[in-house]
Design an enzyme around this catalytic site. Structure first.
Site, PDB file in Angstrom:
ATOM      1  N   LEU A  19       0.820  -1.218   0.000  1.00  0.00           N
ATOM      2  CA  LEU A  19       0.000   0.000   0.000  1.00  0.00           C
ATOM      3  C   LEU A  19       0.852   1.265   0.000  1.00  0.00           C
ATOM      4  O   LEU A  19       0.554   2.229  -0.700  1.00  0.00           O
ATOM      5  CB  LEU A  19      -0.917  -0.012   1.234  1.00  0.00           C
ATOM      6  CG  LEU A  19      -2.094  -0.995   1.146  1.00  0.00           C
ATOM      7  CD1 LEU A  19      -2.678  -1.271   2.533  1.00  0.00           C
ATOM      8  CD2 LEU A  19      -3.182  -0.426   0.233  1.00  0.00           C
ATOM      9  N   ASP A  38      11.439   3.160   3.989  1.00  0.00           N
ATOM     10  CA  ASP A  38      11.272   1.714   4.172  1.00  0.00           C
ATOM     11  C   ASP A  38      12.591   1.122   4.619  1.00  0.00           C
ATOM     12  O   ASP A  38      13.636   1.406   4.036  1.00  0.00           O
ATOM     13  CB  ASP A  38      10.805   1.022   2.887  1.00  0.00           C
ATOM     14  CG  ASP A  38      10.000  -0.245   3.185  1.00  0.00           C
ATOM     15  OD1 ASP A  38       8.825  -0.315   2.775  1.00  0.00           O
ATOM     16  OD2 ASP A  38      10.543  -1.144   3.876  1.00  0.00           O
ATOM     17  N   SER A  73      14.197   2.869  10.532  1.00  0.00           N
ATOM     18  CA  SER A  73      12.966   2.296  11.079  1.00  0.00           C
ATOM     19  C   SER A  73      12.095   3.430  11.617  1.00  0.00           C
ATOM     20  O   SER A  73      12.613   4.457  12.092  1.00  0.00           O
ATOM     21  CB  SER A  73      13.295   1.337  12.223  1.00  0.00           C
ATOM     22  OG  SER A  73      12.111   1.078  12.951  1.00  0.00           O
ATOM     23  N   TYR A 162      -1.479  -7.700  17.161  1.00  0.00           N
ATOM     24  CA  TYR A 162      -1.736  -6.793  16.028  1.00  0.00           C
ATOM     25  C   TYR A 162      -3.040  -6.017  16.227  1.00  0.00           C
ATOM     26  O   TYR A 162      -3.105  -4.798  16.032  1.00  0.00           O
ATOM     27  CB  TYR A 162      -1.759  -7.655  14.764  1.00  0.00           C
ATOM     28  CG  TYR A 162      -1.986  -6.941  13.463  1.00  0.00           C
ATOM     29  CD1 TYR A 162      -0.959  -6.227  12.850  1.00  0.00           C
ATOM     30  CD2 TYR A 162      -3.214  -7.023  12.810  1.00  0.00           C
ATOM     31  CE1 TYR A 162      -1.154  -5.610  11.616  1.00  0.00           C
ATOM     32  CE2 TYR A 162      -3.419  -6.412  11.587  1.00  0.00           C
ATOM     33  CZ  TYR A 162      -2.391  -5.694  10.989  1.00  0.00           C
ATOM     34  OH  TYR A 162      -2.591  -5.098   9.775  1.00  0.00           O
ATOM     35  N   LYS A 166      -3.355  -2.032  16.461  1.00  0.00           N
ATOM     36  CA  LYS A 166      -4.106  -1.365  15.403  1.00  0.00           C
ATOM     37  C   LYS A 166      -5.246  -0.511  15.955  1.00  0.00           C
ATOM     38  O   LYS A 166      -5.539   0.558  15.416  1.00  0.00           O
ATOM     39  CB  LYS A 166      -4.650  -2.403  14.406  1.00  0.00           C
ATOM     40  CG  LYS A 166      -3.574  -2.925  13.441  1.00  0.00           C
ATOM     41  CD  LYS A 166      -2.841  -1.784  12.769  1.00  0.00           C
ATOM     42  CE  LYS A 166      -2.200  -2.133  11.443  1.00  0.00           C
ATOM     43  NZ  LYS A 166      -1.314  -1.022  10.986  1.00  0.00           N
TER      44      LYS A 166
HETATM   45  P1  NAI Z   1       3.567  -4.594   3.182  1.00  0.00           P
HETATM   46  O1  NAI Z   1       4.322  -5.587   3.975  1.00  0.00           O
HETATM   47  O2  NAI Z   1       3.502  -4.774   1.724  1.00  0.00           O
HETATM   48  O3  NAI Z   1       4.147  -3.161   3.482  1.00  0.00           O
HETATM   49  C1  NAI Z   1       4.631  -2.800   4.726  1.00  0.00           C
HETATM   50  C2  NAI Z   1       5.957  -2.111   4.530  1.00  0.00           C
HETATM   51  O4  NAI Z   1       6.421  -1.619   5.775  1.00  0.00           O
HETATM   52  C3  NAI Z   1       7.045  -3.059   4.057  1.00  0.00           C
HETATM   53  O5  NAI Z   1       7.601  -2.572   2.849  1.00  0.00           O
HETATM   54  C4  NAI Z   1       8.045  -3.098   5.185  1.00  0.00           C
HETATM   55  O6  NAI Z   1       9.405  -3.210   4.749  1.00  0.00           O
HETATM   56  C5  NAI Z   1       7.801  -1.783   5.853  1.00  0.00           C
HETATM   57  N1  NAI Z   1       8.241  -1.809   7.238  1.00  0.00           N
HETATM   58  C6  NAI Z   1       8.070  -2.769   8.147  1.00  0.00           C
HETATM   59  N2  NAI Z   1       8.607  -2.404   9.324  1.00  0.00           N
HETATM   60  C7  NAI Z   1       9.132  -1.164   9.163  1.00  0.00           C
HETATM   61  C8  NAI Z   1       9.776  -0.237  10.022  1.00  0.00           C
HETATM   62  N3  NAI Z   1      10.036  -0.536  11.291  1.00  0.00           N
HETATM   63  N4  NAI Z   1      10.172   0.930   9.520  1.00  0.00           N
HETATM   64  C9  NAI Z   1       9.955   1.236   8.219  1.00  0.00           C
HETATM   65  N5  NAI Z   1       9.325   0.422   7.366  1.00  0.00           N
HETATM   66  C10 NAI Z   1       8.914  -0.778   7.827  1.00  0.00           C
HETATM   67  O7  NAI Z   1       2.115  -4.546   3.779  1.00  0.00           O
HETATM   68  P2  NAI Z   1       0.782  -3.742   3.341  1.00  0.00           P
HETATM   69  O8  NAI Z   1      -0.254  -4.740   3.192  1.00  0.00           O
HETATM   70  O9  NAI Z   1       1.047  -2.811   2.292  1.00  0.00           O
HETATM   71  O10 NAI Z   1       0.482  -2.999   4.702  1.00  0.00           O
HETATM   72  C11 NAI Z   1       0.567  -1.617   4.868  1.00  0.00           C
HETATM   73  C12 NAI Z   1      -0.119  -1.247   6.144  1.00  0.00           C
HETATM   74  O11 NAI Z   1      -1.485  -1.552   6.024  1.00  0.00           O
HETATM   75  C13 NAI Z   1       0.351  -1.990   7.371  1.00  0.00           C
HETATM   76  O12 NAI Z   1       0.361  -1.107   8.476  1.00  0.00           O
HETATM   77  C14 NAI Z   1      -0.673  -3.054   7.565  1.00  0.00           C
HETATM   78  O13 NAI Z   1      -0.747  -3.486   8.896  1.00  0.00           O
HETATM   79  C15 NAI Z   1      -1.905  -2.356   7.109  1.00  0.00           C
HETATM   80  N6  NAI Z   1      -2.995  -3.231   6.703  1.00  0.00           N
HETATM   81  C16 NAI Z   1      -2.956  -3.903   5.523  1.00  0.00           C
HETATM   82  C17 NAI Z   1      -3.994  -4.732   5.151  1.00  0.00           C
HETATM   83  C18 NAI Z   1      -4.008  -5.389   3.834  1.00  0.00           C
HETATM   84  O14 NAI Z   1      -5.052  -6.002   3.512  1.00  0.00           O
HETATM   85  N7  NAI Z   1      -2.988  -5.297   3.073  1.00  0.00           N
HETATM   86  C19 NAI Z   1      -5.129  -4.974   6.062  1.00  0.00           C
HETATM   87  C20 NAI Z   1      -5.104  -4.165   7.230  1.00  0.00           C
HETATM   88  C21 NAI Z   1      -4.053  -3.349   7.529  1.00  0.00           C
END
Ligand code: NAI
Length: 729
Positions: A19, A38, A73, A162, A166
């Site tokens: 996202l 990231d 981070s 989580y 959240k």
């Molecule tokens: P994703 O895993 O593709 O993206 C998350 C990004 O955050 C990754 O690129 C990762 O390297 C980065 N990251 C992790 N820890 C980090 C840190 N300490 N500092 C900097 N960057 C860090 O996951 P997605 O699905 O795009 O998720 C984005 C957000 O949306 C998250 O907060 C997730 O919990 C939330 N979310 C996503 C859902 C979905 O259906 N994809 C559902 C509900 C929430």
């Protein structure tokens, strides 16, 4: 017009993939300078690499956008913001998106599982946002996004850590929305659903493919645009659909009773009602939420609440309460109560007219007619003991009031009131109880009140919807008001009014009022009612209390002490329609209201109505009117005052004249002065002629008691300027 972000600097955390990447690309495409953060780890928070962020930066630049990478981070929040400041000199928008997962069933969740999730999601968002906050505050602009999840909102198996983090983000956002509002910093929360590496383990591949991140990004962009005023919102978004969430709360039920301990059994017995979402409310602020509790405290602890039926039976058959009589009440008072009430509804010695209500030694000392509600108000308390009604006083609103006098109220005495439940109506969303109170002095009927109270949420018992017994409101005629009186209430109006017997702390205690959702203590509805009634009495009845027959009012909105009340009046025969507004805001506070007056003639006892046609003074005033039209400006210069005249015939006031020789070119109006006069002369028709003809010197007339002067007596000296030359008529 398309939404652009030129000149804005946006930080998107976790923008190396999923996202976050989509948000970063979209912002970059629409003109923003983007910090692509990231740390490039795995989905469980392990490992690091700069590749993910760099790739997205390249993509943005390739399309002509501006972007820099940051590999820290989110736990190093300051560093992320510093990158923005170093590269672009400011920070406007923060999208807290970075996230990881460490799913475990609750029993197997380790300290590390718990802490890591909280450190990245909740603490990370806190640290990044705090680092940006003062910059946003100083520039008076900021847009912040928190990323929650359906797992937090609804719970999800294996995601205790989580879910907790959240939903913690929603709490954080709710408060930032409040603290940021005045600096134009808005904070909103999204709960997205999209296919990504985080969801590919839980969703079938087709779904991961179809739930594209690009179906989420447009919401985030809109929420971050300067044109968007949304603040403190929570949105579910996915597959191209967006919905907003809010809290819903059942009407609930008070299970505590005054001076009794509260028991779990009472809770058990009221359980169905506590959990019943019929007519649920949607509190949107902590004030709204607390208001209910404050009302409960005030109603239960002042003894006005009755709480739950101890037998557990819920109310019963309200219609059966009709016709029931409450225990008789007595009310003893002296002139002090009348005076205190008059002060409470805004009377002041500033207005010489008011002395009649403020000074027990005044020749015509009178009790204001609307004091009639004070003598009967304790009947409301009695409602709590009517079998069958089972009223929850925390939900009681005073909706309407009718008062009718059968004779002027004595200025002291002991009155007895008898209250009867006239009718009980089922309005679906609530119940209306009509309480009729008849008040007697030594067996003689003095006044009749009808209190109309609305009990929110108590409807639906299958009762009738309307009643023949209800005294109904009446809309004003469809034309501009015939007369308007504006009067400021004092800062201490409610403090004073409550001494007449309404002790609700809502009208005096700032913290109590604040808990109830009001910015300061509010005025009693019946106080505004008193103001409006005496405005009519002055405007159309010369403050003659014997002219007052009845008043009906609907209470609409609160008034704050210190605001000005604007009473608009329409005369239709003996009915004066009233609408009362807060002048400063234009808000209507009393609606559908009217006062019925007895015809002026009624006041004369048996001699029949005084002859009001062919008053000699009418001819003189007609001539004065002509001269004011011709020489108005000159007279205004000489006199510079508003002079009111009351002409009497056979001892009764039969005519009002107002000479406005203060403003513009002057004016003569055949109506009461509406409180504007600097001086009021009361004189008999025939004596007036003598004065005008020069037969009677005004000073002599005054000492002989033929010319009464109220107000600035020195202005009598200007009478000559006004009246001279009329001897030649
Ligand atoms: P994703 O895993 O593709 O993206 C998350 C990004 O955050 C990754 O690129 C990762 O390297 C980065 N990251 C992790 N820890 C980090 C840190 N300490 N500092 C900097 N960057 C860090 O996951 P997605 O699905 O795009 O998720 C984005 C957000 O949306 C998250 O907060 C997730 O919990 C939330 N979310 C996503 C859902 C979905 O259906 N994809 C559902 C509900 C929430």
């Amino acid at each position: 017009m398309s939404l652009t972000f030129d000149g804005r600097v946006v930080l998107v955390t976790g923008a190396g993939g999923g996202l976050g990447r989509e948000y970063a690309l979209a912002f970059g495409q629409r003109g923003a300078a983007v910090i692509v953060n990231d740390l490039g780890g795995d989905i469980k928070g392990g490992g690091r690499s700069s590749a993910a962020a760099d790739k997205v930066v390249e993509e943005i630049r390739a399309k002509g956008g501006k972007a820099v990478a940051n590999y820290d981070s989110v736990e190093d929040g300051e560093k992320l913001i510093q990158t923005a400041l170093d590269a672009f000199g400011r920070i406007d928008i923060v999208v807290n998106n970075a996230g990881i997962l460490r799913d475990r069933s609750f029993a197997r969740t380790s300290d590390v599982d718990w802490d890591l999730i909280h450190r990245v999601h909740l603490r990370g968002s806190f640290l990044v946002t705090r680092a940006a906050w003062n910059h946003m505050k100083n520039q008076k602009f900021g847009r912040i996004i928190m990323t929650s999840s359906a797992a937090g909102i609804y719970g999800n198996f294996g995601q205790a850590n989580y879910s907790a983090a959240k939903l913690g983000l929603l709490g954080l956002s709710n408060t930032l929305a409040i603290e940021g509002q005045k600096y134009n910093i808005h904070c909103n929360t999204v709960a997205p659903t999209a296919g990504s590496r985080l969801t590919e383990t839980v969703m079938p591949p087709d779904l991961v493919e179809s739930l594209k991140a690009e179906y989420v990004a447009p919401l985030v962009l809109w929420l971050c645009h300067e044109a968007c005023q949304e603040n403190g919102g929570l949105f579910e978004v996915g597959a191209g659909w967006i919905g907003k969430l809010r809290w819903e709360r059942s009407l609930g039920r008070t299970v505590r009773q005054k001076n009794k301990s509260m028991t779990p059994e009472a809770v058990r017995d009221a359980w169905n009602e506590i959990c019943d979402f019929t007519d649920a409310t949607k509190p949107a602020s902590i004030q709204e939420s607390l208001q209910t509790l404050v009302e409960v405290l005030s109603k239960v602890d002042t003894g006005r609440g009755i709480g739950a039926n101890p037998t557990g039976a819920t109310a019963t058959n309200p219609s059966a309460a009709v016709g029931q009589t409450l225990p008789e009440m007595t009310f003893t008072y002296t002139h002090m109560n009348c005076i205190l009430y008059a002060l409470g509804v805004g009377m002041s010695t500033k207005d010489p007219d008011h002395l009649q209500f403020l000074y027990e030694g005044h020749q015509e000392f009178s009790c204001l007619p609307t004091f009639g509600v004070i003598v009967a108000q304790s009947a409301m308390t009695g409602l709590g003991s009517v079998p069958g009604l089972d009223i929850d006083f925390t939900r009681l609103l005073h909706g309407e009031q009718y008062l009718e006098l059968f004779k002027p109220l004595p200025t002291s005495g002991t009155l007895t009131s008898r209250a009867t439940v006239a009718d009980v109506l089922d309005k679906g969303s609530g119940m209306i109880v009509l309480l009729d109170v008849h008040t007697y002095s030594g067996g003689e009927l003095v006044c009749y009140n009808q209190f109309s109270v609305f009990i929110v949420g108590a409807g639906g018992f299958g009762g009738k919807r309307t009643s023949q017994k209800a005294v109904v409101t009446a809309p004003p005629p469809d034309r501009p008001a015939d007369a308007v009186i504006v009067e400021e209430t004092s800062r201490d109006q409610a403090a004073l009014y409550r001494l007449s017997g309404d002790w609700n702390p809502l009208h005096i205690d700032p913290s109590f009022a604040a808990m109830g959702g009001f910015k300061s203590p509010i005025l009693h509805g019946l106080c505004s009612f008193g103001f409006a009634a005496r405005h009519v009495l002055k405007q159309y009845a010369g403050n003659d209390v014997s002219r007052f027959k009845s008043i009906k009012v609907r209470f609409v909105k609160p008034v704050y002490p210190g605001q000005s009340l604007q009473t608009e009046m329409w005369k239709e025969a003996n009915r004066i329609h009233i609408q009362c507004k807060v002048k400063e805001t234009g808000t209507v506070v009393l609606s559908g209201a009217y006062i019925d007056l007895h015809a002026a003639a009624d006041a004369s006892v048996s001699a029949g109505p005084p002859q009001t046609d062919g008053l000699q003074s009418d001819l003189v005033f007609a001539e004065i009117g002509r001269r004011i039209r011709d020489l108005g400006e000159e007279l205004v210069k000489k006199v510079n005052a508003v002079l009111a005249w009351e002409i009497t015939k056979d001892g009764k006031r039969v005519r009002h004249w107002t000479m406005d020789l203060k403003s513009g070119r002057g004016a003569l109006l055949r109506e009461a002065d509406g409180g504007r006069a600097d001086v009021t002369f009361t004189v008999a028709d025939e004596d007036f002629m003598d004065v005008v003809m020069g037969k009677l010197n005004p000073q002599k007339a005054f000492f002989a008691g033929k010319l009464k002067v109220k107000g600035n007596i020195m202005l009598s000296q200007k009478l000559e300027a006004v009246l001279k030359d009329y001897a030649k008529l």
